[in-house]
Scaffold this motif. Structure first.
Motif, PDB file in Angstrom:
ATOM      1  N   SER A 277     -11.875 -58.808   1.938  1.00  0.00           N
ATOM      2  CA  SER A 277     -11.516 -59.937   2.862  1.00  0.00           C
ATOM      3  C   SER A 277     -10.215 -59.580   3.594  1.00  0.00           C
ATOM      4  N   LYS A 278      -9.370 -58.913   2.939  1.00  0.00           N
ATOM      5  CA  LYS A 278      -8.100 -58.666   3.355  1.00  0.00           C
ATOM      6  C   LYS A 278      -8.294 -57.490   4.566  1.00  0.00           C
ATOM      7  N   VAL A 279      -9.337 -56.723   4.263  1.00  0.00           N
ATOM      8  CA  VAL A 279      -9.653 -55.318   5.110  1.00  0.00           C
ATOM      9  C   VAL A 279     -10.091 -55.758   6.273  1.00  0.00           C
ATOM     10  N   VAL A 280     -11.209 -56.724   6.271  1.00  0.00           N
ATOM     11  CA  VAL A 280     -11.917 -57.160   7.311  1.00  0.00           C
ATOM     12  C   VAL A 280     -11.250 -57.934   8.220  1.00  0.00           C
ATOM     13  N   ASP A 281     -10.369 -58.806   7.809  1.00  0.00           N
ATOM     14  CA  ASP A 281      -9.128 -59.664   8.326  1.00  0.00           C
ATOM     15  C   ASP A 281      -8.254 -58.717   9.515  1.00  0.00           C
ATOM     16  N   THR A 328     -19.482 -72.488   0.266  1.00  0.00           N
ATOM     17  CA  THR A 328     -19.942 -72.224   1.607  1.00  0.00           C
ATOM     18  C   THR A 328     -18.602 -72.295   2.808  1.00  0.00           C
ATOM     19  N   PHE A 329     -17.749 -73.661   2.484  1.00  0.00           N
ATOM     20  CA  PHE A 329     -16.633 -73.706   3.091  1.00  0.00           C
ATOM     21  C   PHE A 329     -15.715 -72.275   3.375  1.00  0.00           C
ATOM     22  N   SER A 330     -15.540 -71.839   1.969  1.00  0.00           N
ATOM     23  CA  SER A 330     -14.697 -70.672   1.839  1.00  0.00           C
ATOM     24  C   SER A 330     -15.407 -69.462   2.461  1.00  0.00           C
ATOM     25  N   ALA A 331     -16.765 -69.218   2.334  1.00  0.00           N
ATOM     26  CA  ALA A 331     -17.204 -68.220   2.861  1.00  0.00           C
ATOM     27  C   ALA A 331     -17.106 -68.244   4.528  1.00  0.00           C
ATOM     28  N   LEU A 332     -17.462 -69.415   4.981  1.00  0.00           N
ATOM     29  CA  LEU A 332     -17.270 -69.832   6.607  1.00  0.00           C
ATOM     30  C   LEU A 332     -15.856 -69.317   7.001  1.00  0.00           C
ATOM     31  N   ASN A 333     -14.813 -69.778   6.125  1.00  0.00           N
ATOM     32  CA  ASN A 333     -13.308 -69.576   6.435  1.00  0.00           C
ATOM     33  C   ASN A 333     -13.058 -67.958   6.679  1.00  0.00           C
ATOM     34  N   PHE A 334     -13.710 -67.394   5.827  1.00  0.00           N
ATOM     35  CA  PHE A 334     -13.625 -66.045   5.617  1.00  0.00           C
ATOM     36  C   PHE A 334     -14.273 -65.039   6.817  1.00  0.00           C
ATOM     37  N   SER A 338     -13.359 -68.348  14.862  1.00  0.00           N
ATOM     38  CA  SER A 338     -12.455 -69.597  15.300  1.00  0.00           C
ATOM     39  C   SER A 338     -13.261 -71.021  14.410  1.00  0.00           C
ATOM     40  N   LYS A 339     -12.475 -71.871  14.452  1.00  0.00           N
ATOM     41  CA  LYS A 339     -12.969 -73.100  13.903  1.00  0.00           C
ATOM     42  C   LYS A 339     -12.384 -74.283  14.688  1.00  0.00           C
ATOM     43  N   LEU A 340     -12.953 -75.346  14.663  1.00  0.00           N
ATOM     44  CA  LEU A 340     -12.751 -76.555  15.237  1.00  0.00           C
ATOM     45  C   LEU A 340     -13.026 -77.851  14.515  1.00  0.00           C
ATOM     46  N   ILE A 341     -12.174 -78.919  14.605  1.00  0.00           N
ATOM     47  CA  ILE A 341     -12.625 -80.083  13.759  1.00  0.00           C
ATOM     48  C   ILE A 341     -13.102 -81.066  14.851  1.00  0.00           C
ATOM     49  N   VAL A 342     -14.393 -81.400  14.571  1.00  0.00           N
ATOM     50  CA  VAL A 342     -15.037 -82.239  15.677  1.00  0.00           C
ATOM     51  C   VAL A 342     -14.942 -83.622  15.219  1.00  0.00           C
TER      52      VAL A 342
END
Ligand code: ADP
Ligand code: MG
Length: 372
Positions: A277-281, A328-334, A338-342
């Motif tokens: 995850s660090k590498v991809v980031d 799921t939440f942590s996989a999506l954050n990785f 971008s993300k947005l709270i609706v």
């Protein structure tokens, strides 16, 4: 698709890792409470998930590609994998890996079934097709070979040579990563590939049935190597590598309460996944001073095939049931760009149950809803 330009003007070649997310179909047997899905697709790049902090909100995520639950194996292959394959015939490297929690569909995506073959059989067939279609007149001869290995507890194990010891990972003077001693088998057709691959895959799974955990705790890595040699002098030779990786489960094992030996395994798995995850980031932010490839076996092995001039795709698999919510939440954050709270309630269109004669619970629900 817009390609992000590196801030240094692209002088240090760090190609982005394309990120696709695949949501598998809802399985009611996975969801004894029958709560319905907590995540759903919006369009071909966006999805939303209920915000656990505030149920009146959803969190909306944006990716390079979103594959909804109806997406077929063929569609995943065509959109996320097929386009990168021609590069390995030109001496370039590529990698495709499936990320996500155990049960979310990584093996289905990569391996699939005989009725619904996944990325691996489709990609191998396509590589043979591409080589067959090459024009004789271009003057190159092609040969294809395979290796198949597993990283388990930060050990590199040869799946084509069962019982082998932990193998070292080396780098040659041209910065190619190699594993001395790893079996590399020439293959001249898809059926020959299958002949080696199927028993090796079974090895991996049967060795682990007593603890099915193993397949979810190890990274299974298939390498397809294409070497082309110029027929005429000076007989130049180019090697292209394709890595097809079914990663260990991304679930947080501290939370699921594993102990002792398994906790140690989780730590090692988390090291490889955490480093990945660090590498991809750092590749995708384009600001990397140092990409931390050397911090784990997995990223060290993938170093010449992830970022740089390589073509890489990460397919993040997620499951819609609530029991997967935090994973799921942590996989999506990785995975997310971008993300947005609706601020709107999550509409559960998929749970249109017929109205039953007993009305009481519905009235209770309505009363509760307006009262607070
Ligand atoms: P993982 O390898 O991530 O642990 P699996 O690939 O084994 O997950 O998938 C878990 C279960 O869900 C399996 O029974 C698999 O057949 C099923 N499954 C996963 N993805 C899909 C899909 N896209 N369509 C239908 N079934 C799926
Ligand atoms: Mg699996």
């Amino acid at each position: 698709m817009a390609q992000r330009v590196a801030p240094d003007g692209g002088n240090k070649k760090t190609s982005r890792v394309r990120v696709a997310v695949r949501l598998r179909p809802y399985m009611s047997k996975q969801d004894k409470k029958d709560e319905g899905p907590c995540v759903r697709g919006l369009d071909s790049q966006n999805l939303e998930i209920i915000n656990w902090r505030n149920a009146t909100e959803t969190v909306k995520y944006h990716f390079d590609v979103f594959h909804g639950e109806q997406t077929t194996q063929q569609e995943v292959f065509l959109s996320s994998v097929k386009p990168i394959l021609p590069h390995i015939l030109n001496g370039q490297n590529a990698s495709v890996f499936a990320y996500g929690p155990t049960g979310a569909g990584k093996t289905h995506t990569m391996l699939g079934t005989s009725e619904q073959p996944g990325v691996i059989p489709r990609a191998v067939r396509e590589v043979f097709n591409l080589v067959k279609a090459k024009d004789e007149d271009e003057g190159w001869d092609y040969s294809i070979g395979m290796s198949y290995l597993e990283i388990y507890n930060e050990k590199v194990l040869d799946l084509l040579s069962p019982g082998s010891q932990d193998l070292p990972i080396r780098e040659d003077k041209d910065k190619n990563i190699l594993i001395p001693g790893l079996t590399h088998t020439p293959i001249s057709s898809f059926s020959e590939f299958d002949k080696h691959f199927v028993p090796a895959s079974l090895n991996r799974t049967t060795a682990s049935t007593k603890l099915n955990q193993r397949s979810s705790r190890s990274h299974a890595i298939l390498l397809i190597k294409v070497v082309r040699t110029q027929r005429a002098f000076p007989h130049r030779q180019q090697t292209g590598k394709l890595y097809l990786v079914d990663l260990a489960g991304s679930e947080d094992n501290r939370r699921t309460g594993n102990q002792g030996i398994r906790l140690k395994e989780s730590g090692a798995i988390n090291l490889s996944l955490f480093t990945l995850s660090k590498v991809v980031d750092s590749l995708n932010s384009g600001t990397a001073v140092r990409v931390p490839y050397r911090d784990s076996k997995l990223t060290r092995l993938l170093q010449d095939s992830l970022g740089g001039s390589a073509h890489s795709v990460m397919i993040t698999n997620i499951a819609p049931e609530y029991k997967y919510y935090f994973d799921t939440f942590s996989a999506l954050n990785f995975a997310a760009k971008s993300k947005l709270i609706v601020n709107k309630p999550f509409i559960r269109e998929t749970v249109a149950v017929p109205v039953l004669p007993v009305k009481r619970s519905r009235e209770d629900h309505e009363a509760g809803g307006s009262g607070t």
